[in-house]
Write a protein that holds these residues in place. Structure first.
Motif, PDB file in Angstrom:
ATOM      1  N   LEU A 102       0.827  -1.208   0.000  1.00 49.14           N
ATOM      2  CA  LEU A 102       0.000   0.000   0.000  1.00 49.14           C
ATOM      3  C   LEU A 102       0.861   1.258   0.000  1.00 49.14           C
ATOM      4  N   LEU A 103       1.946   1.255   0.773  1.00 48.46           N
ATOM      5  CA  LEU A 103       2.833   2.416   0.811  1.00 48.46           C
ATOM      6  C   LEU A 103       3.447   2.679  -0.560  1.00 48.46           C
ATOM      7  N   ILE A 104       3.767   1.623  -1.283  1.00 55.61           N
ATOM      8  CA  ILE A 104       4.295   1.799  -2.640  1.00 55.61           C
ATOM      9  C   ILE A 104       3.256   2.468  -3.528  1.00 55.61           C
ATOM     10  N   GLU A 105       1.992   2.020  -3.405  1.00 51.38           N
ATOM     11  CA  GLU A 105       0.936   2.623  -4.217  1.00 51.38           C
ATOM     12  C   GLU A 105       0.692   4.080  -3.838  1.00 51.38           C
ATOM     13  N   LEU A 106       0.750   4.373  -2.561  1.00 53.40           N
ATOM     14  CA  LEU A 106       0.558   5.753  -2.129  1.00 53.40           C
ATOM     15  C   LEU A 106       1.671   6.658  -2.660  1.00 53.40           C
ATOM     16  N   LEU A 107       2.898   6.152  -2.656  1.00 57.71           N
ATOM     17  CA  LEU A 107       4.025   6.950  -3.136  1.00 57.71           C
ATOM     18  C   LEU A 107       4.060   7.045  -4.655  1.00 57.71           C
ATOM     19  N   ASP A 108       3.437   6.085  -5.353  1.00 58.44           N
ATOM     20  CA  ASP A 108       3.417   6.122  -6.814  1.00 58.44           C
ATOM     21  C   ASP A 108       2.535   7.241  -7.353  1.00 58.44           C
ATOM     22  N   GLN A 109       1.551   7.701  -6.546  1.00 52.46           N
ATOM     23  CA  GLN A 109       0.696   8.806  -7.000  1.00 52.46           C
ATOM     24  C   GLN A 109       1.208  10.117  -6.405  1.00 52.46           C
ATOM     25  N   ARG A 110       1.113  11.179  -7.188  1.00 49.77           N
ATOM     26  CA  ARG A 110       1.585  12.498  -6.746  1.00 49.77           C
ATOM     27  C   ARG A 110       0.462  13.533  -6.832  1.00 49.77           C
ATOM     28  N   LEU A 111      -0.746  13.104  -6.510  1.00 50.28           N
ATOM     29  CA  LEU A 111      -1.893  13.990  -6.652  1.00 50.28           C
ATOM     30  C   LEU A 111      -2.535  14.359  -5.326  1.00 50.28           C
ATOM     31  N   PHE A 112      -2.535  13.425  -4.374  1.00 49.81           N
ATOM     32  CA  PHE A 112      -3.295  13.624  -3.151  1.00 49.81           C
ATOM     33  C   PHE A 112      -2.402  13.435  -1.921  1.00 49.81           C
ATOM     34  N   TYR A 162       7.571   7.507   3.214  1.00 48.10           N
ATOM     35  CA  TYR A 162       8.946   7.059   2.968  1.00 48.10           C
ATOM     36  C   TYR A 162       9.569   6.510   4.252  1.00 48.10           C
ATOM     37  N   GLN A 163       9.365   7.191   5.361  1.00 45.40           N
ATOM     38  CA  GLN A 163       9.937   6.735   6.633  1.00 45.40           C
ATOM     39  C   GLN A 163       9.454   5.328   6.968  1.00 45.40           C
ATOM     40  N   ARG A 164       8.161   5.118   6.883  1.00 44.29           N
ATOM     41  CA  ARG A 164       7.603   3.813   7.238  1.00 44.29           C
ATOM     42  C   ARG A 164       8.049   2.733   6.258  1.00 44.29           C
ATOM     43  N   LYS A 165       8.081   3.060   4.982  1.00 38.76           N
ATOM     44  CA  LYS A 165       8.502   2.084   3.969  1.00 38.76           C
ATOM     45  C   LYS A 165       9.943   1.649   4.220  1.00 38.76           C
ATOM     46  N   ALA A 166      10.826   2.592   4.508  1.00 40.13           N
ATOM     47  CA  ALA A 166      12.220   2.245   4.774  1.00 40.13           C
ATOM     48  C   ALA A 166      12.342   1.381   6.021  1.00 40.13           C
ATOM     49  N   LEU A 167      11.544   1.661   7.043  1.00 41.46           N
ATOM     50  CA  LEU A 167      11.580   0.857   8.267  1.00 41.46           C
ATOM     51  C   LEU A 167      11.159  -0.584   7.986  1.00 41.46           C
ATOM     52  N   LEU A 168      10.068  -0.754   7.208  1.00 39.71           N
ATOM     53  CA  LEU A 168       9.612  -2.109   6.880  1.00 39.71           C
ATOM     54  C   LEU A 168      10.665  -2.863   6.086  1.00 39.71           C
ATOM     55  N   GLU A 169      11.297  -2.174   5.150  1.00 34.55           N
ATOM     56  CA  GLU A 169      12.315  -2.838   4.322  1.00 34.55           C
ATOM     57  C   GLU A 169      13.545  -3.206   5.140  1.00 34.55           C
ATOM     58  N   GLU A 170      13.859  -2.415   6.119  1.00 37.22           N
ATOM     59  CA  GLU A 170      15.023  -2.715   6.953  1.00 37.22           C
ATOM     60  C   GLU A 170      14.763  -3.880   7.898  1.00 37.22           C
ATOM     61  N   ARG A 171      13.541  -3.998   8.401  1.00 38.78           N
ATOM     62  CA  ARG A 171      13.316  -4.922   9.508  1.00 38.78           C
ATOM     63  C   ARG A 171      12.453  -6.135   9.193  1.00 38.78           C
TER      64      ARG A 171
END
Length: 862
Positions: A522-532, A541-550
């Motif tokens: 879901l975070l990837i989809e949210l970051l893929d749009q630049r409208l809302f 970005y912070q949360r996505k990086a945390l998930l990828e790290e851990r």
């Protein structure tokens, strides 16, 4: 009231409001304030964005400023938190934030109406718009409230009548046929608490309503729809997705309608009727019913239980004379002993008995009919281009025009096609109700159970396909239709805007349920749009990086490496790439950069990247604020009661030894000490920063952007307090930041001051009481890059970053040009999260920041 249209309580004017719009209160330099409403060293409030927010997960772009000091375990839930939670009383709507500060209490309204009543008659057409244009009011025949209400209605019908069907247009025609007094009473009730019953005997509008009973009858009169013109029933058409499960009430107009309901026909339950009573009345009724309770709620519950479970005196065929007999009305005589008292009729008789007792106390009541009420709310939604408005919003436009003020020159642009069709408007309402349903689940009191989380997931699954379709449609319009940022502000009225927030909440819920794989997707989809919701990109970005790290190394179905350690390194490299992307993203706000930089440095160390290839953020490394101690004489008063009977103020009082020993605040005492050390300065608490921003970005504030200037009386664009402001003007803002970095700030201030000071133009945040020479000297002492960094934060998040700026701003030229911000703290004061965030911003920009501790070397009783 439906939650999609957020109604704010009346706004109470205070010093905090004044400092954020129009001409702020004078700066405290060389003079002392006699009074202050602030306590301690807390920063002032500033209008936030106009998105509704409730409870612990407010819809305010921000960051948990304590995140930089959290370990990974503590970071689990921090990524979705926001920095600031505003109370409803401190909130301003978009239209209120853009208009100048005007007196709007009853005395001011009466003063204006009396003045206009003295004007000569002679307008050929007596309409709300004509009275506004001619600036005429007639006491007892026209009202500022009614004119503002009709101005909104007429504007919408003139420009966007296609959003309403035939039956609704007929209701508008019937509204225009109401007498002035009926319209006045309706509008005043419309501005009160929504969907509430009001006792007719307590309606106090004697100046404008001569016969309340006749006016109430006019509003409660049943009106038939012409059968030849319309179908027998009109239902608000449903649009994808079907939202009946999301609390969308289908508004059904049968063959007739009323503007107001009658209590006799609408209140049929004890539970509904007893809410009309005050505490003393409930106590008297409880005494009659022989029930007990510790408060009004418990007494009401006991009466309701007793009416359902026990036989009352009446149902047993008994009569008694009691204190409540005095409140029986002649029209509602208590039935005698011959009343039915057997079988199924007992329950009805018991309830009827208590209903009559309650109605005898209250008398007839009135409530605005819900279908018509919601119809007028939709009119205001369209008129204000906002889901938030208040009584003040309704009158401020007229009061702003009446006031003799000078406003900036800009192009007024009001698009008539924000909703292409009625169906689109109704879908937006559905989306707002859906968002509110999610808020109610996640933001209710107490912890959310797993069932609540699953309900949110069900709602998400229902709206997800429609959200994706809306994103595609809006992206196509962005690429082919919109120009010059036209869609940025009105995009907030697209159904995808509330749906995006629902998806954001769903990502949080997936995290709480430990479904990190779905959360990451879901975070990837949210970051893929630049409208809302661009202001949230930093937290995504912070949360996505945390998930990828851990977590993601263990969740990949087809891992890239079979070795567990290699797989972890693989995902840490991905997390590092996410951090780099975030720092390069123009829409990732500056306030998120420090935490992302810190994570990137940690990841590169874990990956054992060569030192020469690692990122070095030493130039923005945060420094701890300096500690200064100022000793003075504290004055203690024996006040037991504060102003207007309130508790005594906790703000400390000190002696101003530099100016004769008079009383002063702790900030003024510290300011005097700094001046003795060679500093110049103000106790501004953010006021001077807002003034500098208004000077430096004057032309950009009033740059032509469609739909953000909808009246000629605005002090700022409507989108200033939203994330659309920066994105719509990114090129102009970035060029101005470069100009400031290169030392052009003083020239910009001089140009604006030369052009606008004589007119004292009303501009948001700009306080003309600051002297030009002081402002020019201040910016010349700033490092250009540091001043640009502060301005960038204000441009990106003006609504959220007005508070928390340190109390004192100080500067000096010798021995070298320096600027110092000082946050004043007396005993037991602590830094708030917003104050810590600003300290991070300032120290990260290389500006000196001090914590100034006031220490009492002597305490005097006065």
């Amino acid at each position: 009231m439906d939650a999609f249209l957020i109604r704010r309580p009346p706004q109470f004017q205070n010093s905090k409001d004044v400092q954020t719009r129009g001409e702020a209160e004078p700066p405290s330099k060389k003079i002392k304030r006699e009074e202050s409403d602030k306590s301690g060293g807390d920063g002032d409030q500033c209008p936030p964005s106009n998105t509704g927010s409730l409870g612990p997960f407010p819809d305010v772009a921000g960051v948990d400023v304590t995140a930089s000091r959290l370990d990974d375990d503590e970071e689990e839930d921090s990524q979705y938190s926001e920095a600031e939670v505003e109370t409803s009383l401190s909130r301003l709507t978009a239209i209120e934030s853009s208009l100048p500060e005007v007196k709007s209490d009853e005395e001011a309204l009466e003063e204006y109406e009396n003045f206009k009543a003295s004007q000569e008659d002679g307008t050929p057409e007596d309409t709300a718009s004509s009275r506004l244009n001619s600036r005429k009011w007639v006491k007892g025949k026209t009202s500022l409230y009614v004119d503002a209400f009709n101005l909104a209605l007429n504007t919408v019908l003139d420009e966007e009548s296609h959003l309403f069907d035939e039956k609704e247009m007929y209701i508008f025609d019937q509204w225009k046929g109401l007498t002035y007094e009926a319209q006045y009473l309706y509008v005043r009730l419309f501005l009160r608490k929504t969907a509430s019953w009001h006792r007719i005997s307590r309606l106090r509008y004697y100046d404008d309503v001569t016969d309340v009973e006749a006016v109430v009858n006019e509003l409660q009169k049943s009106r038939d729809f012409p059968s030849s013109s319309f179908s027998s029933q009109t239902v608000l058409e449903s649009v994808e997705p079907s939202a009946t499960s999301l609390a969308q009430e289908q508004l059904i107009y049968n063959s007739n309608f009323t503007f107001a309901d009658t209590s006799e026909h609408s209140i049929t339950s004890i539970e509904g009727a007893i809410t009309l009573l005050g505490l003393d009345e409930v106590k008297a009724l409880a005494k009659e019913a022989k029930v007990q309770g510790r408060n009004k709620t418990e007494l009401a519950e006991s009466i309701c239980r007793m009416s359902n479970q026990q036989a009352s005196l009446f149902s047993l065929g008994l009569r008694r004379s009691s204190a409540l007999g005095s409140v029986d009305s002649p029209e509602r005589e208590t039935p005698g002993a011959n009343s039915p008292c057997s079988g199924a009729s007992n329950d009805f008789n018991r309830r009827r008995h208590f209903l009559e007792k309650i109605f005898a106390i209250t008398g007839p009541c009135i409530r605005l009919s819900l279908p018509v009420f919601k119809l007028f709310e939709r009119v205001h939604l369209v008129f204000y281009r906002s889901t938030e408005w208040t009584e003040k919003s309704l009158t401020t436009i007229i009061l702003a025009k009446i006031s003799r003020r000078n406003f900036p020159d800009y192009i007024v642009s009001r698009s008539a096609n924000i909703f292409a069709s009625r169906a689109q408007l109704l879908e937006f309402e559905t989306a707002m109700r859906t968002e509110h349903a999610v808020d109610n689940i996640l933001e209710s009191n107490g912890p959310v159970a797993d069932e609540g989380f699953r309900n949110v997931i069900e709602i998400f699954e229902e709206i997800y396909p429609r959200w994706k379709a809306l994103l595609r449609e809006e992206q196509e319009e962005e690429e082919r239709v919109y120009e010059y940022g036209e869609g940025a502000y009105l995009r907030r009225l697209n159904p995808a805007h509330p749906y995006t927030r629902v998806v954001h909440k769903a990502a949080y819920v997936f995290g709480r349920l430990k479904d990190h794989g779905r959360e990451h997707a879901l975070l990837i989809e949210l970051l893929d749009q630049r409208l809302f919701h661009l202001a949230r990109r930093g937290s995504w970005y912070q949360r996505k990086a945390l998930l990828e790290e851990r977590y993601m190394h263990a969740l990949e179905p087809n891992p890239a490496y079979k070795d567990a350690e290699m797989q972890k390194k693989h995902w840490r490299r991905i997390a590092a790439t996410t951090c780099e992307t975030a720092l390069e993203d123009r829409d990732c706000h500056l306030i998120f950069h420090y935490d992302i930089q810190k994570r990137l440095v940690k990841l590169e160390r874990q990956l054992k990247i060569a030192k020469r290839l690692q990122h070095d953020f030493g130039h923005v490394r945060l420094q701890k604020p300096e500690e200064h101690f100022v000793k003075g004489i504290q004055l203690k008063k024996d006040d037991t009661v504060g102003k207007k009977g309130r508790a005594p103020s906790t703000k400390t009082v000190w002696a101003d030894e530099a100016e004769g020993g008079g009383e002063c605040s702790v900030e003024e005492m510290c300011l005097s000490w700094y001046r003795s050390q060679g500093w110049k300065g103000y106790h501004a608490e953010g006021g001077i920063i807002r003034t500098l921003f208004a000077y430096l970005f004057f032309d950009i504030l009033f740059l032509y952007i469609p739909n953000v200037f909808q009246t000629a009386y605005q002090t700022c664009p409507l989108d200033l307090h939203t994330d659309a402001f920066y994105s719509s003007r990114a090129s102009e803002i970035n060029h101005r930041l470069v100009e400031i970095t290169n030392g052009g700030a003083a020239k910009l201030i001089e140009e604006v001051d030369r052009r606008e000071r004589e007119r004292r133009t009303c501009v948001v945040g700009l306080n003309w009481d600051y002297e030009q020479d002081d402002l020019v000297e201040l910016v010349s002492c700033f490092d250009g890059g540091a001043l640009a960094a502060i301005c960038k934060v204000m441009a990106q998040e003006y609504g959220q970053r007005g508070g928390g700026i340190p109390d004192l701003i100080l500067w000096r030229r010798a021995p070298a040009s320096q600027v110092l911000f000082a946050e004043v703290k007396s005993a037991n004061d602590r830094l708030s999260d917003t104050q810590r965030l600003w300290i991070h911003v300032l120290t990260g920009a290389g500006v000196r920041v001090a914590l100034c501790n006031a220490v009492a070397r002597e305490v005097r009783e006065v």
